[in-house]
Design a protein around this motif. Structure first.
Motif, PDB file in Angstrom:
ATOM      1  N   LEU A 223       5.182   7.142  -3.677  1.00 42.67           N
ATOM      2  CA  LEU A 223       5.386   5.613  -3.647  1.00 42.67           C
ATOM      3  C   LEU A 223       6.959   5.543  -3.015  1.00 42.67           C
ATOM      4  O   LEU A 223       7.649   6.631  -3.404  1.00 42.67           O
ATOM      5  CB  LEU A 223       5.258   4.993  -4.846  1.00 42.67           C
ATOM      6  CG  LEU A 223       3.739   4.836  -5.507  1.00 42.67           C
ATOM      7  CD1 LEU A 223       3.715   4.101  -6.672  1.00 42.67           C
ATOM      8  CD2 LEU A 223       2.900   4.182  -4.321  1.00 42.67           C
TER       9      LEU A 223
ATOM     10  N   VAL B 168       9.775  -1.043  -1.247  1.00 38.69           N
ATOM     11  CA  VAL B 168       9.900  -1.623   0.103  1.00 38.69           C
ATOM     12  C   VAL B 168      10.163  -3.176  -0.412  1.00 38.69           C
ATOM     13  O   VAL B 168      10.234  -3.638  -1.576  1.00 38.69           O
ATOM     14  CB  VAL B 168       8.671  -2.040   0.862  1.00 38.69           C
ATOM     15  CG1 VAL B 168       8.139  -0.737   1.362  1.00 38.69           C
ATOM     16  CG2 VAL B 168       7.236  -2.259   0.021  1.00 38.69           C
TER      17      VAL B 168
ATOM     18  N   ALA C  30       1.288  -9.453   1.063  1.00 42.63           N
ATOM     19  CA  ALA C  30       0.219  -8.923   0.245  1.00 42.63           C
ATOM     20  C   ALA C  30      -0.987  -9.954   0.478  1.00 42.63           C
ATOM     21  O   ALA C  30      -2.148  -9.584   0.356  1.00 42.63           O
ATOM     22  CB  ALA C  30       0.764  -9.126  -1.237  1.00 42.63           C
TER      23      ALA C  30
ATOM     24  N   LYS D 205      -6.808  -2.139   0.829  1.00 44.11           N
ATOM     25  CA  LYS D 205      -5.942  -2.950   1.211  1.00 44.11           C
ATOM     26  C   LYS D 205      -5.775  -4.049   0.247  1.00 44.11           C
ATOM     27  O   LYS D 205      -4.495  -4.350  -0.014  1.00 44.11           O
ATOM     28  CB  LYS D 205      -6.464  -3.731   2.685  1.00 44.11           C
ATOM     29  CG  LYS D 205      -6.214  -2.791   3.695  1.00 44.11           C
ATOM     30  CD  LYS D 205      -6.605  -3.480   5.140  1.00 44.11           C
ATOM     31  CE  LYS D 205      -6.409  -2.469   6.252  1.00 44.11           C
ATOM     32  NZ  LYS D 205      -6.883  -3.038   7.469  1.00 44.11           N
TER      33      LYS D 205
ATOM     34  N   ALA E 263      -3.549  -1.970  -2.150  1.00 45.35           N
ATOM     35  CA  ALA E 263      -2.079  -2.085  -1.634  1.00 45.35           C
ATOM     36  C   ALA E 263      -1.224  -3.333  -1.767  1.00 45.35           C
ATOM     37  O   ALA E 263      -0.134  -3.448  -1.954  1.00 45.35           O
ATOM     38  CB  ALA E 263      -2.256  -1.625  -0.020  1.00 45.35           C
TER      39      ALA E 263
ATOM     40  N   GLN F  37       2.344  -3.905  -2.912  1.00 47.67           N
ATOM     41  CA  GLN F  37       3.109  -4.663  -1.917  1.00 47.67           C
ATOM     42  C   GLN F  37       3.713  -5.887  -2.773  1.00 47.67           C
ATOM     43  O   GLN F  37       5.049  -6.305  -2.547  1.00 47.67           O
ATOM     44  CB  GLN F  37       2.478  -5.403  -0.559  1.00 47.67           C
ATOM     45  CG  GLN F  37       3.493  -6.037   0.191  1.00 47.67           C
ATOM     46  CD  GLN F  37       4.449  -5.042   0.884  1.00 47.67           C
ATOM     47  OE1 GLN F  37       4.205  -4.195   1.355  1.00 47.67           O
ATOM     48  NE2 GLN F  37       5.369  -5.545   0.914  1.00 47.67           N
TER      49      GLN F  37
ATOM     50  N   ARG G  56       5.175   0.677  -1.985  1.00 46.06           N
ATOM     51  CA  ARG G  56       3.944   1.329  -0.978  1.00 46.06           C
ATOM     52  C   ARG G  56       3.644   2.648  -0.984  1.00 46.06           C
ATOM     53  O   ARG G  56       4.570   3.474  -1.518  1.00 46.06           O
ATOM     54  CB  ARG G  56       4.600   0.750   0.337  1.00 46.06           C
ATOM     55  CG  ARG G  56       3.552   1.390   1.441  1.00 46.06           C
ATOM     56  CD  ARG G  56       4.082   0.639   2.991  1.00 46.06           C
ATOM     57  NE  ARG G  56       4.201  -0.724   3.032  1.00 46.06           N
ATOM     58  CZ  ARG G  56       4.923  -1.341   4.053  1.00 46.06           C
ATOM     59  NH1 ARG G  56       6.055  -0.654   4.564  1.00 46.06           N
ATOM     60  NH2 ARG G  56       5.089  -2.604   4.067  1.00 46.06           N
TER      61      ARG G  56
ATOM     62  N   THR H 167       3.187   6.352   0.333  1.00 45.23           N
ATOM     63  CA  THR H 167       3.861   6.948   1.305  1.00 45.23           C
ATOM     64  C   THR H 167       2.972   7.879   1.938  1.00 45.23           C
ATOM     65  O   THR H 167       1.882   8.239   1.601  1.00 45.23           O
ATOM     66  CB  THR H 167       5.193   7.909   1.055  1.00 45.23           C
ATOM     67  OG1 THR H 167       4.596   8.987  -0.083  1.00 45.23           O
ATOM     68  CG2 THR H 167       6.299   7.448   0.252  1.00 45.23           C
TER      69      THR H 167
ATOM     70  N   VAL I 168      -2.197   4.913  -3.959  1.00 43.54           N
ATOM     71  CA  VAL I 168      -2.654   3.681  -3.908  1.00 43.54           C
ATOM     72  C   VAL I 168      -3.629   3.506  -5.090  1.00 43.54           C
ATOM     73  O   VAL I 168      -3.287   2.613  -6.236  1.00 43.54           O
ATOM     74  CB  VAL I 168      -3.355   2.922  -2.626  1.00 43.54           C
ATOM     75  CG1 VAL I 168      -3.818   1.641  -3.236  1.00 43.54           C
ATOM     76  CG2 VAL I 168      -2.266   2.913  -1.673  1.00 43.54           C
TER      77      VAL I 168
END
Length: 155
Positions: free
Chosen positions: A19, A22, A29, A64, A67, A71, A76, A78, A86
């Motif tokens: 991770l 960010v 998000a 998503k 994620a 977020q 996030r 990598t 995730v």
């Protein structure tokens, strides 16, 4: 204040570079969640005509939405951590409260992987999509409900 559950696992994942930090972005998000909802609609629409693409959309909806939870915390995955990061991060943080909802996530990821890299026994059909669609929708819905309660992850 950091989300306390899974804190040590998140710190370890940051140290292993699975991770990264960010800028926390609630709007991004929320856009990820909108996209996840759109993917669910696409998966349902494509279930009978293109089940392989439908399953990819179903998987992307799950990924998503998870994620999005990272977020909003300023985290996030990598390229080192990838999709598994995730899953691991969200399971570490939310497994106690969303365990039953998150249970099918790894199987959905593995099924999508099998579809992307098939063998002679790989098969997905409309029934497979229809079986997993409510499970994916539950993950997206849970992420939508949790998101407003999260803050930036602080070490």
């Amino acid at each position: 204040m950091s989300w306390p559950r899974g804190r040590e696992e998140i710190l370890t994942m940051l140290q292993r570079r699975e991770l990264t930090r960010v800028v926390a972005d609630v709007q991004l998000a929320e856009r990820l969640l909108v996209t996840a909802r759109q993917h669910l609609i696409s998966a349902e629409a494509l279930a009978s005509t293109d089940p392989h693409l439908a399953y990819a959309a179903l998987h992307d909806a799950v990924r998503k939405s998870l994620a999005a939870l990272l977020q909003v915390q300023g985290l996030r995955a990598t390229t080192t951590g990838g999709h598994l990061a995730v899953q691991h991060a969200t399971r570490a943080q939310f497994g106690a409260s969303m365990g039953a909802i998150l249970r099918p996530v790894d199987r959905i990821r593995a099924t999508r992987h099998e579809i992307e890299y098939p063998t002679e026994t790989t098969w997905i059909d409309e029934d497979g999509i229809r079986d997993d669609l409510p499970k994916a929708a539950a993950v997206v819905k849970a992420a939508e409900e949790v998101l407003p309660h999260l803050a930036v992850f602080v070490s």
